[in-house]
Write a protein that holds these residues in place. Structure first.
Motif, PDB file in Angstrom:
ATOM      1  N   THR A   1     -28.641  89.678  49.693  1.00  0.00           N
ATOM      2  CA  THR A   1     -28.669  90.873  50.534  1.00  0.00           C
ATOM      3  C   THR A   1     -30.061  91.471  50.563  1.00  0.00           C
ATOM      4  O   THR A   1     -30.895  91.191  49.688  1.00  0.00           O
ATOM      5  CB  THR A   1     -27.680  91.932  50.017  1.00  0.00           C
ATOM      6  OG1 THR A   1     -28.142  92.403  48.731  1.00  0.00           O
ATOM      7  CG2 THR A   1     -26.274  91.349  49.868  1.00  0.00           C
ATOM      8  N   ASP A   2     -30.295  92.301  51.574  1.00  0.00           N
ATOM      9  CA  ASP A   2     -31.581  92.992  51.662  1.00  0.00           C
ATOM     10  C   ASP A   2     -31.803  93.901  50.455  1.00  0.00           C
ATOM     11  O   ASP A   2     -32.936  94.027  49.964  1.00  0.00           O
ATOM     12  CB  ASP A   2     -31.641  93.831  52.946  1.00  0.00           C
ATOM     13  CG  ASP A   2     -31.824  92.966  54.190  1.00  0.00           C
ATOM     14  OD1 ASP A   2     -32.066  91.748  54.045  1.00  0.00           O
ATOM     15  OD2 ASP A   2     -31.716  93.514  55.310  1.00  0.00           O
ATOM     16  N   GLU A   3     -30.746  94.524  49.982  1.00  0.00           N
ATOM     17  CA  GLU A   3     -30.889  95.424  48.833  1.00  0.00           C
ATOM     18  C   GLU A   3     -31.311  94.657  47.589  1.00  0.00           C
ATOM     19  O   GLU A   3     -32.176  95.106  46.827  1.00  0.00           O
ATOM     20  CB  GLU A   3     -29.577  96.163  48.570  1.00  0.00           C
ATOM     21  CG  GLU A   3     -29.678  97.169  47.430  1.00  0.00           C
ATOM     22  CD  GLU A   3     -28.459  98.050  47.308  1.00  0.00           C
ATOM     23  OE1 GLU A   3     -28.151  98.464  46.169  1.00  0.00           O
ATOM     24  OE2 GLU A   3     -27.806  98.316  48.345  1.00  0.00           O
ATOM     25  N   GLN A   4     -30.732  93.482  47.373  1.00  0.00           N
ATOM     26  CA  GLN A   4     -31.126  92.665  46.224  1.00  0.00           C
ATOM     27  C   GLN A   4     -32.570  92.191  46.361  1.00  0.00           C
ATOM     28  O   GLN A   4     -33.321  92.158  45.374  1.00  0.00           O
ATOM     29  CB  GLN A   4     -30.187  91.466  46.101  1.00  0.00           C
ATOM     30  CG  GLN A   4     -28.768  91.826  45.700  1.00  0.00           C
ATOM     31  CD  GLN A   4     -27.822  90.640  45.771  1.00  0.00           C
ATOM     32  OE1 GLN A   4     -28.072  89.671  46.490  1.00  0.00           O
ATOM     33  NE2 GLN A   4     -26.714  90.712  45.041  1.00  0.00           N
TER      34      GLN A   4
ATOM     35  N   GLN B   1     -34.830  95.037  45.614  1.00  0.00           N
ATOM     36  CA  GLN B   1     -34.878  95.287  44.180  1.00  0.00           C
ATOM     37  C   GLN B   1     -35.908  94.378  43.523  1.00  0.00           C
ATOM     38  O   GLN B   1     -36.590  94.782  42.572  1.00  0.00           O
ATOM     39  CB  GLN B   1     -33.503  95.061  43.552  1.00  0.00           C
ATOM     40  CG  GLN B   1     -33.449  95.337  42.051  1.00  0.00           C
ATOM     41  CD  GLN B   1     -33.824  96.765  41.706  1.00  0.00           C
ATOM     42  OE1 GLN B   1     -33.205  97.718  42.181  1.00  0.00           O
ATOM     43  NE2 GLN B   1     -34.862  96.937  40.891  1.00  0.00           N
TER      44      GLN B   1
ATOM     45  N   PHE C   1     -33.073 102.441  49.130  1.00  0.00           N
ATOM     46  CA  PHE C   1     -31.698 102.077  48.794  1.00  0.00           C
ATOM     47  C   PHE C   1     -30.681 103.017  49.432  1.00  0.00           C
ATOM     48  O   PHE C   1     -29.507 102.694  49.522  1.00  0.00           O
ATOM     49  CB  PHE C   1     -31.487 102.088  47.274  1.00  0.00           C
ATOM     50  CG  PHE C   1     -32.207 100.987  46.550  1.00  0.00           C
ATOM     51  CD1 PHE C   1     -32.114  99.673  46.978  1.00  0.00           C
ATOM     52  CD2 PHE C   1     -32.980 101.266  45.438  1.00  0.00           C
ATOM     53  CE1 PHE C   1     -32.773  98.656  46.311  1.00  0.00           C
ATOM     54  CE2 PHE C   1     -33.641 100.251  44.752  1.00  0.00           C
ATOM     55  CZ  PHE C   1     -33.534  98.947  45.197  1.00  0.00           C
TER      56      PHE C   1
ATOM     57  N   GLN D   1     -37.380 104.119  45.756  1.00  0.00           N
ATOM     58  CA  GLN D   1     -35.923 104.056  45.614  1.00  0.00           C
ATOM     59  C   GLN D   1     -35.206 104.652  46.821  1.00  0.00           C
ATOM     60  O   GLN D   1     -34.015 104.394  47.022  1.00  0.00           O
ATOM     61  CB  GLN D   1     -35.482 104.790  44.339  1.00  0.00           C
ATOM     62  CG  GLN D   1     -35.900 104.114  43.046  1.00  0.00           C
ATOM     63  CD  GLN D   1     -37.313 104.483  42.604  1.00  0.00           C
ATOM     64  OE1 GLN D   1     -38.070 105.124  43.337  1.00  0.00           O
ATOM     65  NE2 GLN D   1     -37.681 104.077  41.402  1.00  0.00           N
TER      66      GLN D   1
END
Length: 368
Positions: free
Chosen positions: A225-228, A231, A191, A188
């Protein structure tokens, strides 16, 4: 280049995920478990005549306590750590970010303020069908009861923080370095913003950055997005087929730092050490307020100590003041308040043996 010794965190925040991103979370279950244990303890104490709350009114008292914890805890988090949540509204459920408990969660200090307010209301007693007020007592006595019953909930809450991979601890080994067996790697951290921008994500070498980008692109799918996309990587790590989960763990291990499991340190301190200490204090009849005083003092000291292994919230512009985090400064205030309350309880409140903390007839002129 592998990280040796540390365990890669792969626990899902969901006990039961009904659909994508919606279901029964361990965080919510931790609160429910804390309330259930507190209810059972209060029922047992009331049944033995150790508290002034009538046994058949414990459920009413718990309802007020739950409201105090949830409203106080959430409002405390928003005011102290992320005020923007109070003014952020969205087009999706729950529409107001104040109610989105998965964004930031609760603040234990705020929850305690909410509990004190609930104690003052509970101390006024409960009116029966004939209009008779039952269980009227002193606020300090109710605070003693709640202090003793609160520690299991604190323990469950910190364990849930660990399951969620939040409230990260300090780094003991950078990505790719060997780490001690007790350390934990939390994916995590990806993030978070980079450490040079106040976040918790450590720097990666050029080779590691390429490997991370490759991993993200492999599982991007329709993610915008990279974050999605990352995830999705986390989801596969936590809930994917065994072989897929193991492969992703092998790819992530060299890209994630190893940290102190500070959530477990605080679970041990706030749930077990504090609980045992309060039980030992309760063994001798005390003036009302003494147990609550020692709760504030011991919790405050333990929180100050354990937060040296925990990182401040990444979204704070000023993370430390004079070397201490906001949580530590709030805990210092708790210790001061506990000492003041202890002095008041010992000098101005009468002890009544046989009850938890004494019931407490007010001394002349004393307000509780």
């Amino acid at each position: 280049m592998l990280t040796l010794g540390a365990w890669l965190h792969n626990l899902s925040p969901f006990a039961w995920e009904i659909s994508n991103g919606f279901g029964l979370r361990w965080y919510g279950l931790s609160y429910a478990a804390g309330f259930v244990v507190a209810y059972l303890l209060m029922r047992a104490l009331a049944g033995r005549g150790l508290i002034q709350i009538p046994k058949d009114r414990v459920a009413d008292a718990m309802t007020l306590l739950i409201l105090g914890v949830i409203v106080g805890g959430r409002l405390g988090y928003c005011l102290v750590y992320e005020p923007a949540l109070l003014t952020t509204f969205t087009s999706s459920f729950p529409f107001w970010s104040f109610f989105a408990l998965n964004k930031g969660g609760m603040a234990s200090h705020g929850g305690m303020v909410g509990v004190i307010v609930a104690c003052a209301i509970i101390a006024r007693g409960f009116r029966d069908d004939r209009g008779t007020i039952l269980g009227r007592t002193s606020t300090l006595h109710v605070m003693d009861v709640m202090a003793l019953c609160a520690t299991p909930g604190l323990f469950f809450g910190r364990v849930a923080n660990f399951v969620n991979g939040e409230l990260l601890g300090k780094i003991v080994a950078l990505p790719g370095q060997a780490a001690p067996w007790w350390a934990v790697q939390f994916p995590q951290e990806i993030f978070s913003a980079s450490m040079d921008k106040g976040g918790h994500r450590p720097p990666l070498s050029a080779e590691q950055a390429i490997e991370l980008e490759r991993l993200i692109e492999t599982h991007r799918g329709a993610a915008a997005t990279d974050e999605q996309a990352f995830q999705r990587v986390i989801d596969l790590l936590q809930k994917g087929p065994t072989e897929t989960s193991r492969r992703i763990a092998d790819q992530l291990a060299p890209l994630v730092s190893a940290r102190h499991p500070s959530q477990l340190y605080q679970a041990l301190a706030e749930g077990i050490v504090l609980g045992v200490a309060l039980l030992l204090i309760w063994r001798v009849p005390r003036a009302p307020g003494v147990i609550a005083s020692w709760f504030l003092i011991i919790y405050g000291v333990l929180r100050v100590v354990t937060e040296f292994w925990r990182l401040p919230d990444a979204q704070l512009a000023v993370q430390r003041i004079a070397g201490l985090s906001r949580g530590q400064w709030l805990s210092v205030l708790m210790v001061v308040a506990g000492v003041a309350l202890l002095h008041f309880s010992l000098t101005r409140v009468k002890r009544v043996p046989g009850l938890l903390g004494g019931w407490g007839l007010r001394a002349p002129g004393a307000a509780v």
